[in-house]
Write a protein that holds these residues in place. Structure first.
Motif, PDB file in Angstrom:
ATOM      1  N   SER A  86       1.179 -10.371   2.122  1.00  0.00           N
ATOM      2  CA  SER A  86       1.828  -9.528   3.134  1.00  0.00           C
ATOM      3  C   SER A  86       1.362 -10.001   4.505  1.00  0.00           C
ATOM      4  CB  SER A  86       1.443  -8.056   2.953  1.00  0.00           C
ATOM      5  OG  SER A  86       1.985  -7.515   1.779  1.00  0.00           O
ATOM      6  N   TRP A  87       2.341 -10.413   5.323  1.00  0.00           N
ATOM      7  CA  TRP A  87       2.024 -10.867   6.676  1.00  0.00           C
ATOM      8  C   TRP A  87       2.114  -9.680   7.619  1.00  0.00           C
ATOM      9  CZ3 TRP A  87       0.145 -15.443   8.190  1.00  0.00           C
ATOM     10  CH2 TRP A  87       0.245 -16.518   7.310  1.00  0.00           C
ATOM     11  N   LEU A  88       1.005  -9.335   8.234  1.00  0.00           N
ATOM     12  CA  LEU A  88       0.959  -8.208   9.156  1.00  0.00           C
ATOM     13  C   LEU A  88       0.774  -8.715  10.574  1.00  0.00           C
ATOM     14  CD1 LEU A  88       0.739  -5.157   9.794  1.00  0.00           C
ATOM     15  CD2 LEU A  88      -1.731  -5.375   9.388  1.00  0.00           C
ATOM     16  N   THR A  89       1.659  -8.255  11.472  1.00  0.00           N
ATOM     17  CA  THR A  89       1.519  -8.550  12.904  1.00  0.00           C
ATOM     18  C   THR A  89       1.458  -7.229  13.645  1.00  0.00           C
ATOM     19  OG1 THR A  89       2.780 -10.605  12.691  1.00  0.00           O
ATOM     20  CG2 THR A  89       2.527  -9.695  14.909  1.00  0.00           C
ATOM     21  N   VAL A  90       0.391  -7.043  14.413  1.00  0.00           N
ATOM     22  CA  VAL A  90       0.225  -5.820  15.197  1.00  0.00           C
ATOM     23  C   VAL A  90       0.385  -6.181  16.669  1.00  0.00           C
ATOM     24  CG1 VAL A  90      -1.261  -3.861  15.717  1.00  0.00           C
ATOM     25  CG2 VAL A  90      -1.387  -4.958  13.473  1.00  0.00           C
ATOM     26  N   VAL A  91       1.343  -5.526  17.305  1.00  0.00           N
ATOM     27  CA  VAL A  91       1.644  -5.867  18.705  1.00  0.00           C
ATOM     28  C   VAL A  91       1.228  -4.732  19.649  1.00  0.00           C
ATOM     29  CG1 VAL A  91       3.521  -7.389  18.038  1.00  0.00           C
ATOM     30  CG2 VAL A  91       3.989  -4.974  18.494  1.00  0.00           C
ATOM     31  N   TYR A 118       6.596  -8.938   5.099  1.00  0.00           N
ATOM     32  CA  TYR A 118       6.394  -9.121   6.539  1.00  0.00           C
ATOM     33  C   TYR A 118       6.512  -7.771   7.223  1.00  0.00           C
ATOM     34  CZ  TYR A 118       7.411 -13.926   5.193  1.00  0.00           C
ATOM     35  OH  TYR A 118       7.392 -15.144   4.578  1.00  0.00           O
ATOM     36  N   LEU A 119       5.586  -7.526   8.152  1.00  0.00           N
ATOM     37  CA  LEU A 119       5.575  -6.253   8.859  1.00  0.00           C
ATOM     38  C   LEU A 119       5.090  -6.474  10.275  1.00  0.00           C
ATOM     39  CD1 LEU A 119       5.877  -3.156   8.769  1.00  0.00           C
ATOM     40  CD2 LEU A 119       3.488  -3.038   8.042  1.00  0.00           C
ATOM     41  N   ILE A 172      -0.644   2.015   8.541  1.00  0.00           N
ATOM     42  CA  ILE A 172       0.167   1.230   7.614  1.00  0.00           C
ATOM     43  C   ILE A 172      -0.498   1.160   6.251  1.00  0.00           C
ATOM     44  CG2 ILE A 172       1.130  -0.190   9.463  1.00  0.00           C
ATOM     45  CD1 ILE A 172      -0.997  -2.086   7.259  1.00  0.00           C
ATOM     46  N   THR A 173       0.325   1.045   5.234  1.00  0.00           N
ATOM     47  CA  THR A 173      -0.167   0.838   3.874  1.00  0.00           C
ATOM     48  C   THR A 173       0.525  -0.365   3.279  1.00  0.00           C
ATOM     49  OG1 THR A 173      -0.663   3.171   3.500  1.00  0.00           O
ATOM     50  CG2 THR A 173      -0.340   1.804   1.557  1.00  0.00           C
ATOM     51  N   LEU A 174      -0.263  -1.302   2.809  1.00  0.00           N
ATOM     52  CA  LEU A 174       0.257  -2.466   2.098  1.00  0.00           C
ATOM     53  C   LEU A 174       0.171  -2.163   0.603  1.00  0.00           C
ATOM     54  CD1 LEU A 174      -1.468  -5.335   4.125  1.00  0.00           C
ATOM     55  CD2 LEU A 174       0.745  -4.234   4.532  1.00  0.00           C
ATOM     56  N   GLU A 175       1.301  -2.307  -0.053  1.00  0.00           N
ATOM     57  CA  GLU A 175       1.366  -1.959  -1.467  1.00  0.00           C
ATOM     58  C   GLU A 175       1.096  -3.185  -2.336  1.00  0.00           C
ATOM     59  OE1 GLU A 175       2.391   2.123  -0.764  1.00  0.00           O
ATOM     60  OE2 GLU A 175       1.643   1.023  -2.506  1.00  0.00           O
ATOM     61  N   PRO A 191      -3.300  -0.076  -3.415  1.00  0.00           N
ATOM     62  CA  PRO A 191      -2.827  -0.138  -2.032  1.00  0.00           C
ATOM     63  C   PRO A 191      -3.956  -0.278  -1.019  1.00  0.00           C
ATOM     64  CG  PRO A 191      -2.777   2.107  -2.827  1.00  0.00           C
ATOM     65  CD  PRO A 191      -3.167   1.266  -4.002  1.00  0.00           C
ATOM     66  N   LEU A 192      -3.647  -0.923   0.091  1.00  0.00           N
ATOM     67  CA  LEU A 192      -4.580  -1.101   1.199  1.00  0.00           C
ATOM     68  C   LEU A 192      -4.022  -0.385   2.422  1.00  0.00           C
ATOM     69  CD1 LEU A 192      -6.450  -4.287   2.274  1.00  0.00           C
ATOM     70  CD2 LEU A 192      -4.988  -3.137   3.931  1.00  0.00           C
ATOM     71  N   THR A 193      -4.865   0.382   3.102  1.00  0.00           N
ATOM     72  CA  THR A 193      -4.423   1.201   4.230  1.00  0.00           C
ATOM     73  C   THR A 193      -5.235   0.900   5.483  1.00  0.00           C
ATOM     74  OG1 THR A 193      -3.715   3.014   2.792  1.00  0.00           O
ATOM     75  CG2 THR A 193      -4.148   3.559   5.090  1.00  0.00           C
ATOM     76  N   LEU A 194      -4.519   0.807   6.590  1.00  0.00           N
ATOM     77  CA  LEU A 194      -5.139   0.744   7.918  1.00  0.00           C
ATOM     78  C   LEU A 194      -4.744   2.004   8.658  1.00  0.00           C
ATOM     79  CD1 LEU A 194      -4.612  -2.968   8.992  1.00  0.00           C
ATOM     80  CD2 LEU A 194      -6.784  -1.756   9.015  1.00  0.00           C
ATOM     81  N   GLU A 195      -5.715   2.830   9.009  1.00  0.00           N
ATOM     82  CA  GLU A 195      -5.407   4.126   9.639  1.00  0.00           C
ATOM     83  C   GLU A 195      -4.865   3.951  11.057  1.00  0.00           C
ATOM     84  OE1 GLU A 195      -5.399   7.161   8.458  1.00  0.00           O
ATOM     85  OE2 GLU A 195      -6.086   6.577   6.448  1.00  0.00           O
ATOM     86  N   SER A 196      -5.378   2.965  11.771  1.00  0.00           N
ATOM     87  CA  SER A 196      -4.940   2.748  13.151  1.00  0.00           C
ATOM     88  C   SER A 196      -4.962   1.235  13.415  1.00  0.00           C
ATOM     89  CB  SER A 196      -5.871   3.482  14.114  1.00  0.00           C
ATOM     90  OG  SER A 196      -5.466   3.271  15.459  1.00  0.00           O
TER      91      SER A 196
END
Lengths: 116, 112
Positions: free
Chosen positions: A111-116, A10-11, A19-22, A75-80
């Protein structure tokens, strides 16, 4: 069963962060995948890899990127990050199978990703 | 293109009764079909698959699936449902380059 490990589970992060998800697997599988899933909804393939230095985009367009430098690591990466990236990301890997038995894809816990 | 359809968003069944979760497929060539289960906040767990051979495939946790070529179906079944079977079930077909194409999922609710 394959052992596939995803971190973090969880992030929660702010908009614009990188962010990088491993994802790692210990079974020596050549094929690995990333799926995206909104809660309780269907899965969409966003990236896959057939082996080291091989990555391809999946059926659903994604702003994320992946790398495959080692067999066991994808790994998966989101730059922004943006709120539209809020979702569950599932990593998977696949054995080679045989002509008779075919191959099976095994999933990590997500992996649960929440972007606020 | 390969695809699967799960016509029911939710299936309700009483504990102890048989359950069926439906799936139909559309493929060119021989179908490789799969069932997965997903519990809340978890990843997908593999239940069973059909590649070739017997039309009745047995899988984990007492589940089985019946492959029917004439009806292009691959329904998931269990003779006696448990409350703990309540989860989200996905049918999938292997597409090009050994990727999986998933259905929209069916929520199974087993009442005590």
């Amino acid at each position: 069963e394959a052992d596939i490990y995803q971190t973090p589970r969880y992030l929660v992060i702010g908009t614009g962060k990188k962010i990088t998800l491993e994802c790692s697997q210990t079974m020596g599988h050549d094929k690995m995948y990333w799926y995206q899933q909104d809660p309780g909804m269907e899965l969409h393939l966003i990236h896959y890899s057939y082996g080291v230095n091989s990555t391809e985009k999946g059926d659903l367009s994604s702003e994320s990127t992946v790398s495959r430098i080692r067999t066991e690591h994808f790994p998966l990466t989101l730059e922004s990050a943006r709120p539209s990236h809020t979702s569950q990301y599932l990593c998977a890997s696949s054995d080679a199978g045989t002509v008779v038995s075919g191959n099976t894809i095994y999933f990590g816990e997500g992996s649960w990703l929440t972007v606020v | 293109a390969q695809s699967v359809a799960q016509p029911e968003d939710q299936v309700n069944v009483a504990e102890g009764n048989p359950l069926t979760v439906k799936c139909t497929y559309s493929v060119s060539g021989n179908p490789y079909l799969f069932w997965y289960v997903q519990y809340p906040n978890r990843g997908l767990q593999f239940l069973l698959k059909y590649i070739t051979g017997d039309n009745l495939v047995k899988g984990s946790y007492g589940f089985e699936a019946e492959f029917n070529k004439s009806q292009t179906s691959f329904h998931l079944k269990k003779p006696s449902a448990l409350v703990s079977d309540s989860a989200l079930y996905f049918c999938a077909v292997r597409g090009g380059f050994q990727k999986l194409v998933f259905g929209t999922g069916t929520r199974l609710l087993v009442s005590p």
